[in-house]
Structure formats: C-alpha cells, structure tokens
Design an enzyme around this catalytic site. Structure first.
Site, short mmCIF file in Angstrom:
data_model
loop_
_atom_site.label_atom_id
_atom_site.label_comp_id
_atom_site.label_asym_id
_atom_site.label_seq_id
_atom_site.Cartn_x
_atom_site.Cartn_y
_atom_site.Cartn_z
N ASP A 1 -11.30 2.82 3.99
CA ASP A 1 -11.75 1.43 3.88
C ASP A 1 -13.26 1.35 3.73
OD1 ASP A 1 -9.83 -0.65 3.89
OD2 ASP A 1 -9.33 -0.25 6.00
N GLN B 1 -4.89 -1.52 9.44
CA GLN B 1 -4.81 -2.85 8.83
C GLN B 1 -5.45 -3.90 9.75
OE1 GLN B 1 -3.75 -3.38 5.71
NE2 GLN B 1 -4.15 -5.57 5.85
N LYS C 1 0.84 -1.20 0.00
CA LYS C 1 0.00 0.00 0.00
C LYS C 1 0.88 1.26 0.00
CE LYS C 1 -3.89 -2.36 2.08
NZ LYS C 1 -4.63 -2.82 3.27
N1 GUN Z 1 -7.19 -6.86 5.92
C1 GUN Z 1 -7.59 -7.62 4.87
N2 GUN Z 1 -8.27 -6.88 3.98
C2 GUN Z 1 -8.30 -5.63 4.48
C3 GUN Z 1 -8.85 -4.41 3.99
O1 GUN Z 1 -9.48 -4.33 2.93
N3 GUN Z 1 -8.66 -3.33 4.80
C4 GUN Z 1 -8.00 -3.39 5.99
N4 GUN Z 1 -7.89 -2.28 6.70
N5 GUN Z 1 -7.48 -4.51 6.46
C5 GUN Z 1 -7.63 -5.62 5.71
#
Ligand code: GUN
Length: 303
Positions: free
Chosen positions: A124, A101, A57
């Site tokens: 998100d 995350q 990311k």
């Molecule tokens: N962990 C797995 N997928 C995601 C996601 O789309 N966003 C976040 N914040 N954590 C994750």
C-alpha cells in the site's frame, strides 16, 4: 490554449487491463523459474465495502497468477493479535506483499498497525519509511491509487514537466502521495482542500486537475480551465431518477466539452488501483530480492 494534443476519454479499464497483462507476463516468467509471488490480504470485521474490495483484490491476484492469502479476523480482534498476524506474515519468506484493508475497527490504532508491516512488503505504500522515501524521491513502494493516476496521466499527457497540477484533497491515501508523485514528475503542484479560499479560482489554474474529495459532482464547468486534463478519483453513490448510480467528484457532462482529457466514473481511476496493487506485489518481491542480495554481499565482505 489547449496544453495537450487531442480531446479524449481516459479509459482506465483498458489501461488497467494492459498493466495486468504486463504483470501476468512477469509472473509467468517468475513461475517458470520456480518462484510464485504471494500477496496476503488482512480484513478485520464485516465492513460491506471492504469485503467487496478484498474479494476483488483476491480475484485479480488469481487472474495474474499471484498467490493470495486471505486472513479474515473478527471485528473484536485485539490489536495485539492483529500485530501478531502481521509479524508472522513479515517473517514468512513466501509472502511478498501484505495489505491490511482499511478502515479498521475503532478500537485499533491504524497507524501502529501500518507501521508494523515490513516496509519491503508494504504494497500500500503507507509505512512511514515508504512515505518518507517518496517525499525524498527514492525508489520505494508508493500508494496504488495515485500510482495508477500517474500512469493514466503519462499516457494522456505525455510530458508532465512544468505543468501546473492541482490536487483537491489531502488524505494520506490519495491527496498527499499524489502531490509527491506529481512533484517527482516535475509538475508545479498546488494542494487544495476544504479550508482553501476560493476553490474554483485555484482549480481554474490547473493544467492537470486531480480530485479526491468524495463529493458527488462538486466540480462544475466554472472550476475548469479549457484544455485541462481531469483525473477524478471520487467514487460516490447517489440516488437519481429513482435508481442508484456511481458518479465522480466532477460533473462529467459539464466538464467533457472543456477538458482535453477526462476519466469517467466508473471505468476511470477505479480499475487502476487493483492493477497497481498487483504491480506493487512484484515490485515488493524485487525489493526483497535486492535486500537479500545486499545482505549476502555484506556477509561475504571482510569485517
Ligand atoms: N481502503 C480504501 N482504500 C484503501 C487502500 O488503498 N488500501 C487499503 N489497505 N485499504 C483501503
């Protein structure tokens, strides 16, 4: 009958590259005006997969010119301390997007943490204000993976109106928001899950099948109507012929002759998630600017 024009492989890598190029152009234009969008990524603990996701990311943000701020916290971080970090990021006008995350360590209440993120910075789309806004069909930040799937579907199918979409899985991250987005696009939507009766028969009704269950090659030829468009969100690591490889929820080789279009794994949905995170960071900045404008107007109107 084939409801969609021609057989094709849905190339998520190429589509994600196009989305990122669009984002890059918008970021360049903002930067020429003296503004640089910024994304904060918070990682609690040492989960190996999460570390890889966060690194990707941050790298992708740099590629498109988005400033990223990485906050790594130890696994024994107190919930109150994590909430303090989020509050600081909420208040910082130079931060436009906040992503915590998941998964979080067991002693932390995930819901409380996600609710602490300002809905206008919630890239998100997990805050209940955004979940509710999506359910009501309002213009809000929506979860990245389902948003990326919608882009792939629009490119592959053109018109979605009236199509019967079946979503396999009911998670908050993929299944439920996917169903809401498909409904917003005027699809007829069925959500099926592990407790549904006769999953293959339900899935055979689908013009569009979206699978997000995390079970390698669960979906075989007998689950598919000829001409279906298949979006495979599953990324499952298996050992096969003495080597490790990634496969989807769908048995790709079995589905290929039947499907009008299908996403491969890897190279299908995966790259779209990060591309939409970047897109959401720009959308968050836009929403913040709109909110600030509304506040200025409100302050200047006579009370
Ligand atoms: N962990 C797995 N997928 C995601 C996601 O789309 N966003 C976040 N914040 N954590 C994750």
């Amino acid at each position: 009958m084939n409801a969609f024009p021609s057989l094709k492989l849905i190339d998520g890598k190429a589509t994600a590259a196009r989305v990122l190029a669009e984002v890059r152009e918008q970021v360049d234009s903002l930067r020429r005006g003296g503004m640089q969008p910024a994304l904060a990524v918070v990682l609690v603990g040492q989960d190996a997969a999460s570390q890889v996701y966060v690194r990707n990311k941050v790298l992708r943000a740099a590629e498109v010119g988005i400033r990223s701020l990485e906050q790594r916290l130890p696994s024994d971080t107190e919930q109150a301390d994590l909430l303090g970090v989020i509050e600081q990021l909420n208040r910082d006008p130079a931060i436009n997007g906040i992503l915590v995350q998941l998964p979080l360590p067991g002693h932390i209440d995930e819901h409380q943490v996600l609710q602490a993120i300002s809905p206008l910075k919630d890239v998100d789309g997990f805050h209940s204000a955004n979940v509710g806004g999506l359910a009501q069909g309002r213009d809000v930040l929506t979860p990245c993976t389902p948003s990326g799937c919608m882009r792939l579907l629009r490119d592959a199918c053109g018109e979605l109106r009236g199509k019967h979409a079946v979503v396999i899985g009911r998670s908050n991250i993929v299944g439920k928001p996917m169903a809401a987005l498909l409904l917003q696009a005027d699809c007829t939507v069925t959500v099926v899950h592990s407790r549904s009766h006769d999953l293959p028969a339900l899935c055979r009704q689908a013009d569009i099948l979206v699978s997000a269950v995390g079970k390698p090659r669960l979906i075989g030829a007998d689950w598919l109507k000829p001409g279906v468009v298949v979006i495979d969100v599953g990324i499952n690591r298996i050992e096969e012929d003495g080597r490790s490889r990634l496969v989807g929820d769908v048995d790709f080789a079995a589905a290929l002759p039947l499907a009008a279009a299908i996403t491969p794994v890897p190279g299908g949905v995966g790259p779209m998630t990060i591309a939409y995170l970047m897109k959401n960071t720009l959308l968050a900045l836009d929403l913040q600017q709109q909110a600030a404008q509304r506040e200025r107007t409100a302050c200047h109107s006579p009370c």
